[in-house]
Each structure stands twice: as structure tokens, then as C-alpha cells.
Write an enzyme that holds these catalytic residues in place. Sequence first.
Site, PDB file in Angstrom:
ATOM      1  CG  ASP A   4      57.101  38.006  15.424  1.00 47.53           C
ATOM      2  OD1 ASP A   4      58.158  37.917  16.029  1.00 47.53           O
ATOM      3  OD2 ASP A   4      56.219  38.815  15.703  1.00 47.53           O
ATOM      4  CB  SER A  91      56.130  37.579   6.174  1.00 46.55           C
ATOM      5  OG  SER A  91      55.873  38.128   7.452  1.00 46.55           O
ATOM      6  CE1 TYR A  92      52.762  38.206  10.683  1.00 45.67           C
ATOM      7  CE2 TYR A  92      50.830  39.619  10.779  1.00 45.67           C
ATOM      8  CZ  TYR A  92      52.029  39.187  11.325  1.00 45.67           C
ATOM      9  OH  TYR A  92      52.472  39.722  12.510  1.00 45.67           O
ATOM     10  CB  ALA A  93      48.759  33.709   5.064  1.00 48.00           C
ATOM     11  N   GLY A  95      51.434  36.630   2.083  1.00 42.29           N
ATOM     12  CA  GLY A  95      50.808  37.794   1.466  1.00 42.29           C
ATOM     13  C   GLY A  95      49.292  37.701   1.403  1.00 42.29           C
TER      14      GLY A  95
END
Length: 344
Positions: A4, A91-93, A95
Amino acid sequence: MTEDVVPVATPPVAIPSIEPASAPVPTTEETRAIVGAHPAARRRIGSSDLHVFPIALSGNVFGWTADALESERVLDAYLAHGGNFVDTADSYAGGRSEIILGNWLRSRGGRDDIVVATKVGKSADHPGVTARAITASVEASLRRLRTDRIDLLYLHIDDPEVPFEETLLAVDELVRAGKVREFGGSHHTGNRLYEARIASAQLGVARMAALQNQYNLVFRREYEQDLARVAADLDLGVMPRFALASGFLTGKYRTKADLAGSRRGEVARYLNRAGLRVLAALDVVAAEHDAPVATIALAWLLSKPRVVAPVVSASSVDQVFDLVAATSVQLTRSNLTALDRAGS
């Protein structure tokens, strides 16, 4: 394999092969023979006009365990096998996943052929699902993705403290502006999904078309005892996340020793009698179809009502072939019965 939220500060770690430890890794040509020459028929997401390849490629590792170059190679391989559905989040890495995907989209062209899904609600810059947060998050995602619209927007969290009316009106405004085509829920209970549908009808605004929830052979109760019925009632297309149970259903992890030196702590909870029973059943079916364990685990999901496209990640090109192969595996009734019983 799917997460997530990808920690920004976590150093890259190796992603294990999705082959069982005891099986030789098939070559690209061997796996291509399993996949076949023709891409799988696309599936419709709920009542929307979005039609997608039955495996969604997660961008959760882009900018984290896969650098920009390898991420683009993975995207190219997925596209070459007929894939058109890429899933990421703001929110992954931090942005970076959206930036890598956006650069790839711009460099390859053919934006209209790709269905881009992203999520809002967990970014450090614009957290939450208030009207202000959603609007700001979408504008930031559009810039990073280098596109003028998001095909499928997920609400990455459910916050009961924020009235659904506020959230839905904000999303509807984005839909009317052409910046979002369809939207869906994530981390929502069945009751909350019903509440959202009622509020949408009362307000006369866009309604959810999709649901992304945790669902796999070793995590079934939440979906099968609650969300499956809701998805059918509301005509939602279902995109299971954690489709391979954080890598457990690849067959790579079978003893505690297999976890040594890895950051797969979340897999440890499946290393029990029930989990190993599922792996044993997958081994038998995989041998019958001459396919990797992960391929069979995804094929099982694709046999379930309302499931459109499991969301899975790959940090190397070789992993892509085993994932897309699931779309061409035809499990028999006895195969499905054996897997259902093992995972019950």
C-alpha cells in the site's frame, strides 16, 4: 508483492524470483509459450467504459526497489504482452513512482491506449480525503504523470471523520472537469461502500465504479464474506491488491530460513500449517499446467466473480512473463475445488 505504501527512506532490496525454490527458472521463450501469441481479452471495470488487461501492473516498486531504467523495461515488457493497466499512487516512493510512469508515458506515446490508475489520501504533502486534499493531490499527480487526466482514481483511505458528501463532491468536480474519468474505493468496508452509493445518488454525482481490496488464496475472509456481495450489488469492478500475499504465493518462502536476509517480515505470518497447505495445493496444480506457482495463484483469482485484474508488481523483466501468463491458464473445475479447499 504489492504494497500500500512504499517507505521512501527504505534502501532498495532484491526482489526474489517468483519461481518455487525447487523449480528451475523458465526462459523467456518457455514462458512466452505459456502466454501464447495473442493477448488476453480485456475486461470491463464495473459499469464504466474502461476496458483493461486482466493483470494490472503495480508501480509500487518503481523508484524504490526498481530504478527508472528497470522500471521502464518492465513497463515495456508488460506492454509487449498486451498489458494496458498500470496502477500507482501519489504516496509510492514519495511520488517517484508517478514520475517514472509519467516519463515513460511521454517517451513511448500512445497515452490513449494505457489505463492509468492512481490513489490519493496517503501522500505526505496532501494527506486525507477532504475536498482540499483531493483536489491538490490530483493536480500534483497529473503533473508527475505528465498527463491531462487520471483514468481511475482510488480513495486510498477511508476517513469516517470526513463527510462522504465533501469527498464525493470534490471527486465529481474533477470528473466534470475531465481530470478524472472513473473512481473507486480502497480500505472501505461494505457498509461504507453502501453509504457512498447512497450519498452519490442523493447528490446526483459520479459514483464508484471500482474497488481495490486485499484478496488472495491465504487472505479470503474479508472479501468473500463481505465485499464480494457488496461489489455485486453495486456493480463494482474488483482489483485485488496483495494478490500474491507479499510474495508468499510465489512459493519462494517455505521455511523461516527462506526469510533470512530479506525484508519480507510480512510473509512470516503465512508460514504456518494453513499457508503451507495452500502452497502444496498450488504445487500440484502448477505441475499439471507446467506453470509457475505465482501464475496459478493469479489464475485462481481471475476465476472469481467480479475480479477484473489482480494488481501485482515486478521489479525485473523476467518476472513479467509469469504474471501475464495467468491470463491464459484455464484452471479445471477440480483445480479450483482443490485450491478453494486448501485455502478455506
